[in-house]
Design an enzyme around this catalytic site. Sequence first.
Site, PDB file in Angstrom:
ATOM      1  N   LYS A  73       0.826  -1.205   0.000  1.00 48.76           N
ATOM      2  CA  LYS A  73       0.000   0.000   0.000  1.00 48.76           C
ATOM      3  C   LYS A  73       0.865   1.263   0.000  1.00 48.76           C
ATOM      4  CE  LYS A  73      -3.722   2.144   2.788  1.00 48.76           C
ATOM      5  NZ  LYS A  73      -4.566   1.946   3.988  1.00 48.76           N
ATOM      6  N   SER A 149      -9.126   2.829   2.782  1.00 46.56           N
ATOM      7  CA  SER A 149      -8.128   3.486   1.973  1.00 46.56           C
ATOM      8  C   SER A 149      -7.194   2.535   1.228  1.00 46.56           C
ATOM      9  CB  SER A 149      -7.287   4.408   2.868  1.00 46.56           C
ATOM     10  OG  SER A 149      -6.650   3.673   3.898  1.00 46.56           O
ATOM     11  N   SER A 173     -10.162   0.349   6.896  1.00 53.48           N
ATOM     12  CA  SER A 173      -9.513   0.414   5.584  1.00 53.48           C
ATOM     13  C   SER A 173      -8.947  -0.898   5.067  1.00 53.48           C
ATOM     14  CB  SER A 173      -8.404   1.472   5.609  1.00 53.48           C
ATOM     15  OG  SER A 173      -8.961   2.761   5.709  1.00 53.48           O
TER      16      SER A 173
END
Length: 474
Positions: A73, A149, A173
Site C-alpha cells: 500500500k 483506503s 480500511s
Amino acid sequence: MQDYSSYDAIGLAQLVRTGAVSASELVEAAILRVERLDGQINAVVHRAFDEARTAASGPLPDGPFAGVPFIVKDFGIGVAGWPNTSGSRFCADIVDADDSGLTRRYRDAGIVMLGRGASSEYGIVGNVETALFGPTRNPWNPNHIAGGSSGGSAAAVAAGIVPMAHASDGLGSIRIPAACCGLVGMKPTRDRVPNLPDGFDYAMGFCVDHVVTRSVRDSAAMLDASGIPEPGSPYAVPPKAGPYLDEVGRSVGTLRITWSGDTPSGQPIDAEVQAVLERTAATLAALGHEVREGTLGVDHRAMARARAPVSAANFAAGMRRVIERVGREPREDELEPMTWASLQGSRQVTGEQAFLGFQELRMLTRGVLRRFETIDVHLCPVMTAPPPRIGFSDPATVPPREIGKRQMALYPFAALFNFTGQPSLSLPLGMSADGLPIGMMFTARYADEATLYRLAGQIEREMPWAARRPQVWA
C-alpha cells in the site's frame, strides 16, 4: 502461466517449491497482468518491475510465500528506494531510505514486491479518488468504487494481478475495500502485527497492518509470518495457541453468535445487504451454532463525541511528522479539500480535549469487551449498501462535510473495533443484483483471531466464493 490467477498465494508458493514454475515466471505473469489490466482499474501507482525481476531471479528466503508477487500500500510502511506518497501531491517527492520493520517481515516470508497500491490521501476517505493519481476502480464494475483506503491493493487482488497485498486499517480500511472487491480482509488485534523496531505507534494502536486476500488460508498464513511479538511493543498482545493456518481447517465447535444490521442512525440498511446478513445468520444456525439477533449495546453518540477529538489530534500529529519529513508546511493547493479542512480543524483540538476523548473511548470500549464475555462472535455487515459509483465521495467534487456524512452513512460498523482493538474479519458472502460484492463482518473477543479463522474456514467451505470472477480479470 495462463492459470496464474486461479491460484492463491499458498498455491503459487507450492508450485515454486516443487519446481513446477520459477519465481521469475510468477513475476512475469504478474507484470503482464498489470500491463494489461491496470489501465482499467488504476490500482498500481508505482511499478518496481526491474527490482522484482532481480529479486525473483536470485536466492529467496525459505518462507511460506517464496516467489509470490506482492503489492504494498502507498501509505505507511517504507520500502527502500520507493516513493511513499500517501496518495498526496504534498508527498509526491518522498522516497523511503530503508525498509520498515514490517517490510522486512514480508521479505522474510519470501514474497517478491512488485509495486505500490493506491491509497486515499493519508487514508482519510474510505475510497480512493485522489488528485494525485485519479480514481481506483472496482474490478467487478469499473464505474463503482473499490473502497479505501487500501483500495489499490484490493483492486489488484480482485483482478487477479496478485493473490495477496498489504493493507492497513484505522477506521475500516482493510475490511471496507475487501467488502467492495469480494475479498477476505482481516483486521488483526491491536499490535498483533507491530511495525517495529523503527515504526512509531501511529494512532495509539487503533491503526493496524495486514493483507487482503482471495482465500482464508492466505490471510492466516501471512498473519503467522508477520504477527510476531517485538520487544518494546506498546501493547501486550496475548500469544496465540498455535499457527493460524492450522486453525482454518480445524473444527470450530458450537459458537455463541449474535447478529444485527442496526445502524447508529436508525436508518435501515440496503435490502440486498439485509438479505445477505439474514442468509448468513441462517447458514450459521444450520451449521449448529447458537445464533440470535442482538446488538452490542453501544452508545454511538457517546462514541462519536469521544472519538472526534482523538482522531483529530492523531491526524494533526501524523501530519506534523509528514511536514517534518517534507521540510515545510503544505500549501492549500497541495492537499485535497477534505485533507486541508481536516488539518485546519484538527489543529484546534486541545490536549485536554484529546485526552478526555481518549479516556471516554477506553470506558466505552470496556463495555463492548464485556459483551464478549457471553458471546464468541458478533456478525454485522461491513457496509450498509453495495459499493456506490465513482464520485460518491470524491474529495475534489464533494464538500468535506458532505463526505463525512456519506461515509458515516455507508461505513458505520467498522471503526468501533479499531477502538476496542478486537480482531474483525470481512468475508465476501453475497452479490448484489448488479453484480457487486457484499461483505459480512465477523468480530471476536480481544486477541481471538483463532476463532475467526476456524469460523471463516467453515464458512468458506459452506458459502464458497473462489469461483466468482469480476469483469476485469486476468
